[in-house]
Design a protein around this motif. Structure first.
Motif, PDB file in Angstrom:
ATOM      1  N   UNK A 208      42.639  37.643  41.987  1.00 53.92           N
ATOM      2  CA  UNK A 208      43.893  37.121  41.455  1.00 53.92           C
ATOM      3  C   UNK A 208      43.757  35.728  40.882  1.00 53.92           C
ATOM      4  N   UNK A 209      43.002  34.888  41.569  1.00 50.72           N
ATOM      5  CA  UNK A 209      42.777  33.526  41.066  1.00 50.72           C
ATOM      6  C   UNK A 209      42.073  33.552  39.709  1.00 50.72           C
ATOM      7  N   UNK A 210      41.066  34.411  39.593  1.00 53.07           N
ATOM      8  CA  UNK A 210      40.323  34.492  38.333  1.00 53.07           C
ATOM      9  C   UNK A 210      41.210  35.020  37.210  1.00 53.07           C
ATOM     10  N   UNK A 211      42.000  36.030  37.502  1.00 49.46           N
ATOM     11  CA  UNK A 211      42.911  36.586  36.491  1.00 49.46           C
ATOM     12  C   UNK A 211      43.884  35.513  36.013  1.00 49.46           C
ATOM     13  N   UNK A 212      44.401  34.720  36.947  1.00 51.28           N
ATOM     14  CA  UNK A 212      45.334  33.648  36.578  1.00 51.28           C
ATOM     15  C   UNK A 212      44.649  32.588  35.727  1.00 51.28           C
ATOM     16  N   UNK A 213      43.436  32.162  36.129  1.00 56.30           N
ATOM     17  CA  UNK A 213      42.714  31.144  35.375  1.00 56.30           C
ATOM     18  C   UNK A 213      42.390  31.610  33.963  1.00 56.30           C
ATOM     19  N   UNK A 214      42.091  32.910  33.832  1.00 53.85           N
ATOM     20  CA  UNK A 214      41.722  33.466  32.530  1.00 53.85           C
ATOM     21  C   UNK A 214      42.933  33.911  31.716  1.00 53.85           C
ATOM     22  N   UNK A 215      44.114  33.937  32.346  1.00 52.45           N
ATOM     23  CA  UNK A 215      45.326  34.368  31.659  1.00 52.45           C
ATOM     24  C   UNK A 215      45.300  35.821  31.239  1.00 52.45           C
ATOM     25  N   UNK A 216      44.772  36.690  32.101  1.00 53.76           N
ATOM     26  CA  UNK A 216      44.572  38.094  31.725  1.00 53.76           C
ATOM     27  C   UNK A 216      45.781  38.981  31.966  1.00 53.76           C
TER      28      UNK A 216
ATOM     29  N   UNK B 119      44.950  42.705  36.397  1.00 52.29           N
ATOM     30  CA  UNK B 119      44.756  42.498  37.833  1.00 52.29           C
ATOM     31  C   UNK B 119      44.865  43.809  38.593  1.00 52.29           C
ATOM     32  N   UNK B 120      45.884  44.586  38.302  1.00 55.40           N
ATOM     33  CA  UNK B 120      46.060  45.852  39.006  1.00 55.40           C
ATOM     34  C   UNK B 120      44.911  46.807  38.722  1.00 55.40           C
ATOM     35  N   UNK B 121      44.450  46.839  37.478  1.00 57.38           N
ATOM     36  CA  UNK B 121      43.348  47.736  37.130  1.00 57.38           C
ATOM     37  C   UNK B 121      42.077  47.374  37.892  1.00 57.38           C
ATOM     38  N   UNK B 122      41.806  46.074  38.034  1.00 59.41           N
ATOM     39  CA  UNK B 122      40.578  45.635  38.672  1.00 59.41           C
ATOM     40  C   UNK B 122      40.696  45.556  40.194  1.00 59.41           C
ATOM     41  N   UNK B 123      41.918  45.576  40.707  1.00 59.66           N
ATOM     42  CA  UNK B 123      42.097  45.529  42.161  1.00 59.66           C
ATOM     43  C   UNK B 123      41.895  46.896  42.807  1.00 59.66           C
ATOM     44  N   UNK B 124      42.169  47.932  42.062  1.00 58.70           N
ATOM     45  CA  UNK B 124      42.085  49.280  42.606  1.00 58.70           C
ATOM     46  C   UNK B 124      40.690  49.860  42.427  1.00 58.70           C
ATOM     47  N   UNK B 125      40.109  50.454  43.478  1.00 60.21           N
ATOM     48  CA  UNK B 125      38.839  51.173  43.298  1.00 60.21           C
ATOM     49  C   UNK B 125      39.013  52.339  42.331  1.00 60.21           C
TER      50      UNK B 125
END
Length: 422
Positions: free
Chosen positions: A21-29, A34-40
């Motif tokens: 989540x921190x990386x997604x926020x820093x990158x403004x994605x 976030x949801x796509x990358x959080x789920x296996x």
């Protein structure tokens, strides 16, 4: 960042999700990424019936998680341990995704495990567990789908059994289905020590960034297994004074520097670092984490540096040889105290780099010399360190944030280029 995707998640998985989540926020994605990358992408839990040597039957539980497949087949270890959980495997699979992307290896992250302590079972029983587990997850794995490797409680013999079981089902020998195999079955020179080599390369670079020469520096290594043992050896060979080491049985210390070759011989004879004649025992194994050293390498298990002891860590540089040894709370404490923490996805990536080299060699049926393997490993690790350090410096963030941003950005970019189907 919210954790609605895993409201009952374990602390280790919550840490992984928070880092994402921190990386997604820093990158403004954005939230969708976030949801796509959080789920296996895919996960399976399997039942493993085991006939014990005495004729009784015990049923074990195993898992295999494929976190992401966008940049290539899943890659990640298989651990046999009594405390394996699905959340732990999910977190480790996610970290493998970032690790592969950070060192530019064309894999996604995977991880697997069976919940049992192999030390309490005969070797024949461990083989039966391995083969049944492999047969249960066989539809998910393969040289182009998911490539397991050794982890806690597993070794090159376990990988040989996995390769043989998969090959029997496939009807042909598939050398590339696992890595970390014996040399006679398509293993790679340099694989056994690859993680430790990578840790040492990055540790030397990290010390230099703080103006500390490795020669004469003081180092403590927690764990004396597959990673810690060779890390201690390579640090000593580079001129560091390894003043303390530990294993599951205890910890030892010598302010003048341990004789690492003699210690290795002692461990080969006794099975533990405890009782090494040229050292003093530490009262508690965790005391090693708070010694006044230049370099601390936690190379054992997760969450050993936490909010209860992070204020006592005196090392100037912490290089994570293990996966997830520093909790999120401890990370913040260490950052506030200006302790340089080299994150696991960078520090211990040498193992997956040489696993990739092994896979390439097996697929080509052409093997490299040990010097070639180690030269290419050193180049990859140094390049990853430089990229991560440059981002950390330019953005004013920790190395962990920089590494995760680089990795998440690479995976997100691959997602964008491939598009959403259908």
């Amino acid at each position: 960042m919210t954790t609605d995707l895993a409201p009952q998640a374990s602390p280790v998985l919550l840490d992984a999700l928070e880092q994402l989540g921190d990386a997604v926020d820093l990158l403004g994605l954005g939230e969708g990424v976030r949801q796509s990358l959080a789920q296996p992408r895919r996960e399976v839990t399997v039942s493993i019936p085991l006939r014990r040597d005495d004729g009784s039957v015990e049923v074990l539980t195993g898992h295999r998680v494929q976190h992401n497949l966008t940049r290539g087949p899943a890659k990640g270890g298989v651990r046999f341990a009594a405390d394996v959980t699905l959340d732990e495997v999910r977190a480790l699979a996610m970290w493998m995704t970032w690790k592969c992307a950070l060192v530019d290896v064309p894999y996604g992250g995977g991880k697997g495990g069976v919940r049992f302590d192999p030390a309490r079972y005969s070797r024949a029983e461990v083989e039966r567990v391995t083969r049944r587990y492999t047969s249960e997850i066989a539809p998910l794995i393969g040289p182009d789908r998911d490539i397991p490797a050794p982890d806690l409680g597993t070794d090159e013999q376990v990988m040989a059994w996995m390769m043989d079981t998969f090959s029997a089902g496939a009807g042909h020998t598939a050398l590339g289905v696992v890595t970390g195999k014996p040399l006679s079955l398509g293993g790679s020179l340099g694989r056994q020590t690859a993680t430790s080599r990578g840790v040492t390369h990055v540790a030397i670079d990290a010390l230099a960034s703080r103006g500390i020469a490795v020669a004469g520096s003081r180092a403590a290594v927690q764990g004396f297994g597959k990673v810690g043992r060779y890390t201690a050896r390579f640090l000593a060979e580079a001129g560091a004074r390894v003043v303390a080491v530990s294993d599951e049985h205890g910890a030892i210390h010598d302010g003048a520097g341990l004789d690492v070759p003699a210690l290795e011989a002692h461990v080969d004879t006794t099975g533990s670092v405890v009782g090494f004649a040229r050292s003093e025992p530490l009262q508690h194994g965790d005391d090693l984490l708070t010694l006044p050293v230049d370099l601390l390498v936690p190379a054992a298990v997760e969450a050993v540096i936490h909010d209860g002891n992070a204020h006592q860590v005196l090392a100037r540089v912490v290089v994570e040889g293990a996966n997830g040894p520093t909790t999120r709370q401890a990370d913040a404490v260490l950052a506030d105290r200006d302790v340089l923490v080299v994150p696991d996805i960078l520090a211990n990536a040498g193992g997956v780099v040489v696993s990739y080299f092994e896979w390439v060699q097996a697929n080509q049926a052409f093997w490299w010399t040990e010097a070639e393997v180690e030269g290419r490993l050193a180049a990859r690790m140094s390049a990853a360190w430089r990229r991560t350090n440059e981002v950390a410096t330019s953005r004013g963030v920790t190395l962990r944030s920089a590494a995760t941003c680089l990795a998440v950005g690479a995976v997100a970019d691959a997602h964008r280029l491939r598009g959403l189907y259908p």
